[in-house]
Design a protein around this motif. Sequence first.
Motif, PDB file in Angstrom:
ATOM      1  N   GLN A 114       0.820  -1.211   0.000  1.00 11.56           N
ATOM      2  CA  GLN A 114       0.000   0.000   0.000  1.00 11.56           C
ATOM      3  C   GLN A 114       0.853   1.260   0.000  1.00 11.56           C
ATOM      4  OE1 GLN A 114      -3.457   0.829  -0.131  1.00 11.56           O
ATOM      5  NE2 GLN A 114      -2.308   2.703  -0.424  1.00 11.56           N
ATOM      6  N   LEU A 115       1.887   1.288   0.836  1.00  9.66           N
ATOM      7  CA  LEU A 115       2.707   2.501   0.931  1.00  9.66           C
ATOM      8  C   LEU A 115       3.432   2.756  -0.377  1.00  9.66           C
ATOM      9  CD1 LEU A 115       4.040   1.894   4.521  1.00  9.66           C
ATOM     10  CD2 LEU A 115       2.401   3.618   3.811  1.00  9.66           C
ATOM     11  N   GLY A 116       3.955   1.675  -0.972  1.00  6.79           N
ATOM     12  CA  GLY A 116       4.651   1.830  -2.243  1.00  6.79           C
ATOM     13  C   GLY A 116       3.719   2.335  -3.325  1.00  6.79           C
ATOM     14  N   LEU A 117       2.501   1.786  -3.346  1.00  8.62           N
ATOM     15  CA  LEU A 117       1.529   2.205  -4.361  1.00  8.62           C
ATOM     16  C   LEU A 117       1.223   3.685  -4.240  1.00  8.62           C
ATOM     17  CD1 LEU A 117      -0.427   1.468  -6.622  1.00  8.62           C
ATOM     18  CD2 LEU A 117      -2.110   0.889  -4.884  1.00  8.62           C
ATOM     19  N   LEU A 118       1.047   4.136  -2.977  1.00  9.38           N
ATOM     20  CA  LEU A 118       0.742   5.554  -2.780  1.00  9.38           C
ATOM     21  C   LEU A 118       1.907   6.431  -3.226  1.00  9.38           C
ATOM     22  CD1 LEU A 118      -1.255   7.615  -1.746  1.00  9.38           C
ATOM     23  CD2 LEU A 118      -0.221   7.426   0.508  1.00  9.38           C
ATOM     24  N   ARG A 119       3.141   5.987  -2.897  1.00  6.89           N
ATOM     25  CA  ARG A 119       4.294   6.802  -3.291  1.00  6.89           C
ATOM     26  C   ARG A 119       4.457   6.864  -4.795  1.00  6.89           C
ATOM     27  NH1 ARG A 119       8.672   6.664   1.556  1.00  6.89           N
ATOM     28  NH2 ARG A 119       7.054   6.633   3.152  1.00  6.89           N
ATOM     29  N   PHE A 120       4.276   5.702  -5.451  1.00  8.21           N
ATOM     30  CA  PHE A 120       4.383   5.684  -6.917  1.00  8.21           C
ATOM     31  C   PHE A 120       3.310   6.573  -7.524  1.00  8.21           C
ATOM     32  CE2 PHE A 120       7.213   2.333  -8.820  1.00  8.21           C
ATOM     33  CZ  PHE A 120       8.021   2.222  -7.704  1.00  8.21           C
ATOM     34  N   TYR A 121       2.129   6.574  -6.911  1.00  9.71           N
ATOM     35  CA  TYR A 121       1.046   7.413  -7.423  1.00  9.71           C
ATOM     36  C   TYR A 121       1.396   8.888  -7.289  1.00  9.71           C
ATOM     37  CZ  TYR A 121      -3.708   9.209  -8.011  1.00  9.71           C
ATOM     38  OH  TYR A 121      -4.822   9.876  -8.439  1.00  9.71           O
ATOM     39  N   MET A 122       1.940   9.262  -6.109  1.00 13.17           N
ATOM     40  CA  MET A 122       2.314  10.672  -5.902  1.00 13.17           C
ATOM     41  C   MET A 122       3.422  11.073  -6.866  1.00 13.17           C
ATOM     42  SD  MET A 122       0.279  11.397  -3.371  1.00 13.17           S
ATOM     43  CE  MET A 122       0.800  13.061  -3.497  1.00 13.17           C
ATOM     44  N   ILE A 123       4.393  10.145  -7.057  1.00 14.29           N
ATOM     45  CA  ILE A 123       5.466  10.428  -8.010  1.00 14.29           C
ATOM     46  C   ILE A 123       4.871  10.674  -9.392  1.00 14.29           C
ATOM     47  CG2 ILE A 123       7.368   9.326  -9.263  1.00 14.29           C
ATOM     48  CD1 ILE A 123       8.173   7.979  -6.658  1.00 14.29           C
ATOM     49  N   HIS A 124       3.892   9.845  -9.753  1.00 13.04           N
ATOM     50  CA  HIS A 124       3.361   9.872 -11.108  1.00 13.04           C
ATOM     51  C   HIS A 124       2.500  11.100 -11.372  1.00 13.04           C
ATOM     52  CE1 HIS A 124       2.384   7.776 -14.867  1.00 13.04           C
ATOM     53  NE2 HIS A 124       1.141   8.168 -14.708  1.00 13.04           N
ATOM     54  N   VAL A 125       1.730  11.565 -10.358  1.00 19.52           N
ATOM     55  CA  VAL A 125       0.776  12.641 -10.648  1.00 19.52           C
ATOM     56  C   VAL A 125       1.195  14.014 -10.135  1.00 19.52           C
ATOM     57  CG1 VAL A 125      -1.096  10.962 -10.606  1.00 19.52           C
ATOM     58  CG2 VAL A 125      -0.690  12.392  -8.616  1.00 19.52           C
ATOM     59  N   ILE A 126       2.216  14.061  -9.221  1.00 14.65           N
ATOM     60  CA  ILE A 126       2.638  15.380  -8.735  1.00 14.65           C
ATOM     61  C   ILE A 126       4.121  15.631  -8.981  1.00 14.65           C
ATOM     62  CG2 ILE A 126       2.945  16.802  -6.692  1.00 14.65           C
ATOM     63  CD1 ILE A 126       0.383  16.105  -5.724  1.00 14.65           C
ATOM     64  N   LEU A 127       4.956  14.750  -8.440  1.00 14.67           N
ATOM     65  CA  LEU A 127       6.390  15.019  -8.480  1.00 14.67           C
ATOM     66  C   LEU A 127       6.894  15.135  -9.907  1.00 14.67           C
ATOM     67  CD1 LEU A 127       9.052  15.263  -6.936  1.00 14.67           C
ATOM     68  CD2 LEU A 127       9.291  12.799  -7.090  1.00 14.67           C
ATOM     69  N   LEU A 128       6.586  14.108 -10.712  1.00 12.00           N
ATOM     70  CA  LEU A 128       7.118  14.117 -12.073  1.00 12.00           C
ATOM     71  C   LEU A 128       6.477  15.183 -12.967  1.00 12.00           C
ATOM     72  CD1 LEU A 128       7.742  10.345 -12.731  1.00 12.00           C
ATOM     73  CD2 LEU A 128       9.410  12.143 -12.407  1.00 12.00           C
ATOM     74  N   PRO A 129       5.163  15.439 -12.886  1.00 14.24           N
ATOM     75  CA  PRO A 129       4.633  16.536 -13.704  1.00 14.24           C
ATOM     76  C   PRO A 129       5.298  17.875 -13.391  1.00 14.24           C
ATOM     77  CG  PRO A 129       2.847  15.161 -12.957  1.00 14.24           C
ATOM     78  CD  PRO A 129       4.074  14.671 -12.268  1.00 14.24           C
ATOM     79  N   VAL A 130       5.567  18.148 -12.105  1.00 14.78           N
ATOM     80  CA  VAL A 130       6.236  19.412 -11.760  1.00 14.78           C
ATOM     81  C   VAL A 130       7.647  19.416 -12.339  1.00 14.78           C
ATOM     82  CG1 VAL A 130       7.190  20.728  -9.847  1.00 14.78           C
ATOM     83  CG2 VAL A 130       4.861  19.870  -9.711  1.00 14.78           C
ATOM     84  N   ALA A 131       8.368  18.287 -12.124  1.00 12.68           N
ATOM     85  CA  ALA A 131       9.730  18.208 -12.659  1.00 12.68           C
ATOM     86  C   ALA A 131       9.715  18.354 -14.174  1.00 12.68           C
ATOM     87  CB  ALA A 131      10.361  16.874 -12.256  1.00 12.68           C
ATOM     88  N   LEU A 132       8.734  17.727 -14.816  1.00 15.19           N
ATOM     89  CA  LEU A 132       8.645  17.811 -16.272  1.00 15.19           C
ATOM     90  C   LEU A 132       8.408  19.240 -16.717  1.00 15.19           C
ATOM     91  CD1 LEU A 132       8.431  16.282 -19.007  1.00 15.19           C
ATOM     92  CD2 LEU A 132       5.973  16.299 -18.659  1.00 15.19           C
ATOM     93  N   ALA A 133       7.473  19.922 -16.038  1.00 12.43           N
ATOM     94  CA  ALA A 133       7.160  21.303 -16.432  1.00 12.43           C
ATOM     95  C   ALA A 133       8.408  22.164 -16.352  1.00 12.43           C
ATOM     96  CB  ALA A 133       6.053  21.857 -15.543  1.00 12.43           C
ATOM     97  N   VAL A 134       9.143  22.010 -15.257  1.00 16.16           N
ATOM     98  CA  VAL A 134      10.345  22.832 -15.080  1.00 16.16           C
ATOM     99  C   VAL A 134      11.389  22.501 -16.142  1.00 16.16           C
ATOM    100  CG1 VAL A 134      12.295  23.224 -13.544  1.00 16.16           C
ATOM    101  CG2 VAL A 134       9.988  23.207 -12.619  1.00 16.16           C
ATOM    102  N   MET A 135      11.713  21.208 -16.265  1.00 17.97           N
ATOM    103  CA  MET A 135      12.793  20.831 -17.174  1.00 17.97           C
ATOM    104  C   MET A 135      12.404  21.067 -18.628  1.00 17.97           C
ATOM    105  SD  MET A 135      15.017  20.170 -15.063  1.00 17.97           S
ATOM    106  CE  MET A 135      16.325  19.873 -16.214  1.00 17.97           C
TER     107      MET A 135
END
Lengths: 240, 512
Positions: free
Chosen positions: B215-236
């Motif tokens: 469960q914890l891994g799934l939540l982290r992967f989800y956060m990475i996928h919908v918040i962390l990486l979109p922000v990183a993508l927008a910046v880069m």
Amino acid sequence: MKVERNLVVGTLAIILVIALLIIVYGGEERRMYYETKAQQGKSVARGARMYDSYCAGCHGKRGEGLAGVYSPLNVSDLWSGRENIAFYGTLHDYIALNISAGHPKLNMPSWADEYGGPLRNDQVEDLTQFVLNWMGPQPEGVRVAGAQFIPPLPSDIEPGTPAARGHDIFFTSCAACHGRDAGGSDLGPTLVSPEVAAQDDDFFRETITNGRPGTSMPVWGSVLSSEDIEDVVAFLRTRQ
Amino acid sequence: MKKPVGTRFREWANVWLTSVFAGLSPKALRKMFRGEPPGRPNPRLKVHTNSFWFHMRPRWYPKSVTRFSYTFALGWSSVFLAVVLGITGIVLMLFYTPSTDVAYFDMLNIMGNIPFGKLMRDLHRLGAELMVAIVMLHMLRVFVTGSYKQPRSFNWTVGVVLLLITWLFSYSGYLLPWDQLAYWAVTIGTSMADAVPRIGPQIMQLLLGGPEVGQLGLLRFYMIHVILLPVALAVMFGVHYYKVVRQGISLPPAVEAEGKKDERVPFLPTLLIRDVLWVALFTLIMVVAVITFFSAPLEDHANPFMTPLHSTAPWYFLWIQGLIKLPDIFGGLVEGKFIYGIALPGLVIGLLFALPYLDRNPSRRWQDRKLMLAGGAVAVVLWGVLTWMGSPAYKVQAAPTEELALEFVPYDREGEIHELDWDDLANGVYDVSAGATQVNESDAPADLLNFLQALQEAVGHEAEELPNGVTTLTITTWQRNLKRVDLDIVWESDGVEHTFNQHTYIHKDTIH
């Protein structure tokens, strides 16, 4: 890079996309219907596999059970008497609950992980769908009869007598709860103790035919004929 | 005296439309789309100053750069796909919860209960697969045209960061359906993080939030996928695209060497219309693909207690899986998982980052870069070989009986038996041993006979490993609308008799 050509092709492509999406929308309800049916079918197939691993050992490879010991599941009237034990839910819920929480007195283990078992809730649901699939008309060869675990007649009963017929009925219907010697078990009281033997025949007929509300004594009157019940009483008297 | 209403309205409409079209009056707009040359001063240039969206695009491109066969619109396509993925992703987010209890059933719900649910999901999956492929092809193109050399070296580095972001996007999204495919691909992948020296276990803990994928891994992967990486993508991506517009797309090496001034192609209207055309065409291609042949896969619910045969990483990581299969060097002194799973891939990524700074050759022309281009070709071939090695075809074949059963009668995925119709599954016991003639003489349905013949042929291939083998396929009716298919193989070796059975259940509603 002609502007006009690109405009025309681009517009056509957009129109085509919109047309395709409208066509897709038209077919969505039908697609979703078949998709849902397919998912339910897959559930039954997965349940069948799990049944092999977890259930067939007791309930039999084809759901035939072991008469008087483990319920047959391939019968067409699974637990129609569940209201007799004051369960008013659906058959689906009854089966799912039995699988999940088990039935300690009947040696049915609890299978759901919330009750300490190995299965997730969706796996319990798959098994339930598989068992439910035995409801309704079945093709030939599906409803396999279970083994009858009836011992030979004791020496004091003549074959062909009512007591002999009662002996057979006792072992298919009563022994599971009242014990193979009718001396009682966790599930049902003794039928041969002096106190019980002192009761008259009507007491036995009444209890067997109408069950006993508040206990798990089923209403055998809906399953056994009155002659069957007479035979059982006759058999019991020979043991008392 | 006030002007008549008609005139006043026309004047107001003119002013309003001009501001809507970023400074182009309706008359100038009409002129533009009719292909007439602009007047002086050119009102179309103002659009690029007035409008945010048009400010991001250049006013003009050199003609040689606009040729499709130069860039293949790969960079453009990856932006298009990012938009498609964002839109379909947000729609899917409405119906998805990152919980191990419900994620899988959300997927079933999307496919079976939401109109356009399957379409959105398939578009999202197709977009993701295309995105990874196109981004890697874009990198290859930039390499081949030598566009990574000065003054664009920094942008190449930013591009490699974008490549890593794309891979992480795809990998984090891979886990979200919580089916067997997702669960085991990620379990295998994250277990490699463990091999990083000193901080490996901590990295795994950071990624998974616990000792295993749950469960914890799934939540982290989800956060990475919908918040962390979109922000990183927008910046880069902002940095990347800004540099592209500021520095301009590199000219083809031959044209650059000639030094001639290239004809300018204005963005408005020519390239704008081309952009719109490509949006329409690419969308059409994706929608047609998704309607006809492309379907996102969904296997059974994730089961930590059962590893499916032939679990693989997603295709763009198969090269790493192939590397891991290489034999241990250093006699096992250093863990193979570290060398092949961490060190070598890390080295490759490092080389990619450093490429423009390692390459001291200032020329972009092919004749001057023969060594580098040859090296690139070798690298691509090597990547292809490693990818093949990562597939189940190399070195992880199970016993021949299991392979046969997996191909023809699998119970946890689609196999040859699932190609048949319900009416083709005629009950019976069919002898498909090598040399048996029952199949040819049987009057079973034609498709079933084809299946049995294919099975018999495959059994024949394994005849050496299964001496005195007898193989039977049995089809029985198990319940209403449910059939059971058994593959039984009996063979003898060293005087000992071996038996093998695999069976699967097929419900009428799951096949056509």
